[in-house]
Design an enzyme around this catalytic site. Structure first.
Site, PDB file in Angstrom:
ATOM      1  CE1 TYR A  86       5.938   4.888   5.277  1.00 46.01           C
ATOM      2  CE2 TYR A  86       6.806   3.623   3.436  1.00 46.01           C
ATOM      3  CZ  TYR A  86       6.305   4.807   3.953  1.00 46.01           C
ATOM      4  OH  TYR A  86       6.158   5.903   3.134  1.00 46.01           O
ATOM      5  CD1 TRP A  94      13.465   8.282   2.350  1.00 49.77           C
ATOM      6  CD2 TRP A  94      11.439   7.334   2.372  1.00 49.77           C
ATOM      7  NE1 TRP A  94      13.639   6.938   2.080  1.00 49.77           N
ATOM      8  CE2 TRP A  94      12.406   6.336   2.086  1.00 49.77           C
ATOM      9  CE3 TRP A  94      10.093   6.968   2.438  1.00 49.77           C
ATOM     10  CZ2 TRP A  94      12.066   5.003   1.864  1.00 49.77           C
ATOM     11  CZ3 TRP A  94       9.747   5.641   2.211  1.00 49.77           C
ATOM     12  CH2 TRP A  94      10.731   4.678   1.939  1.00 49.77           C
ATOM     13  CG  ASP A  95       6.503   9.166   3.219  1.00 47.15           C
ATOM     14  OD1 ASP A  95       5.862   8.177   3.599  1.00 47.15           O
ATOM     15  OD2 ASP A  95       7.277   9.790   3.960  1.00 47.15           O
ATOM     16  CB  THR A  96       6.920  13.360  -1.803  1.00 48.31           C
ATOM     17  OG1 THR A  96       5.738  13.657  -1.054  1.00 48.31           O
ATOM     18  CG2 THR A  96       6.819  14.026  -3.174  1.00 48.31           C
TER      19      THR A  96
END
Length: 238
Positions: free
Chosen positions: A93, A184-186
């Site tokens: 993504y 969310w990414d972390t």
């Protein structure tokens, strides 16, 4: 039935103008990497006709698909849904504004082909080439230092919106992810490291999108999210 190798996910919220560039650029970039790909537009309750634009592109190219939500569900939840519905063995993504130069897409996907579980672009490695305001730079470096110190991460840049996964491996982590938006990414990187997943981080050419600023409440939100994940991992054992 043809197996899809790569699914590219583009999270979208009222980003029609950016999509007009992102979709054709994605088709061109992915076509140079693999003959078997799909593009999933994870459209999260937009009101600017983003969904209609995607459907117009889909009429011309069946590799483009829309994942629409009537209500705003949050970037993290939209990504969870898209990864679960993806057909590709490799899922990546990137941000719709293409802040990370798409020339890095080959390296991003290539790392998963080589056996890594996750690959991620980094704006904070010595060879990274980035342009953004001083305030954002300070906030980013402080945030990532806190994540490394408090959560034991070995990654330099957790929030770069340019990541790829071995889909089968990452599906086992998704049920544990609590955050539904920007953290969310972390969280996925930290939890993956706790499970011993192999992560490849590499420097990228990156330019900040227009209209992005750092507010005081964002700084407090960053600290709160880090503390919450620390508690989940070390105290509640989630």
């Amino acid at each position: 039935m043809t197996v899809t190798e790569v699914t590219a996910i583009i999270p979208v919220f009222n980003d029609r103008k950016s999509l007009e560039i992102a979709i054709p650029t994605s088709i061109k970039s992915l076509s140079e990497i693999t003959p078997s790909f799909e593009i999933l537009i994870a459209e999260d309750g937009s009101s600017d006709s983003s969904a209609e634009l995607v459907n117009e592109y889909k009429k011309q190219d069946s590799r483009i698909n829309l994942l629409h939500s009537d209500d705003r569900q949050g970037r993290g939840r939209a990504l969870n849904r898209a990864i679960r519905e993806a057909r590709g063995n490799i899922v990546c993504y990137y941000d719709v504004d293409l802040a990370t130069d798409m020339r890095h897409l080959q390296e991003l996907i290539g790392a998963i082909r080589q056996g890594y579980d996750i690959s991620t672009g980094s704006r904070l490695m010595p060879d990274s080439d980035i342009v953004r305001t001083g305030g954002r730079e300070i906030a980013s470096r402080t945030y990532n230092l806190l994540v490394r110190t408090m959560l034991g991460s070995r990654v330099f840049d957790h929030q770069c919106g340019f990541k790829a996964f071995n889909r089968e491996r990452i599906l086992t982590i998704l049920p544990a992810i609590r955050d539904n938006h920007w953290f969310w990414d972390t969280e996925i990187l930290v939890r993956a490291q706790k499970k011993g997943y192999r992560i490849r981080e590499f420097p990228v050419h990156w330019r900040a999108g227009k209209g992005t600023t750092v507010r005081l409440k964002d700084v407090f939100a960053m600290g709160s999210a880090i503390m919450r994940l620390w508690w989940q991992i070390h105290v509640s054992k989630d």
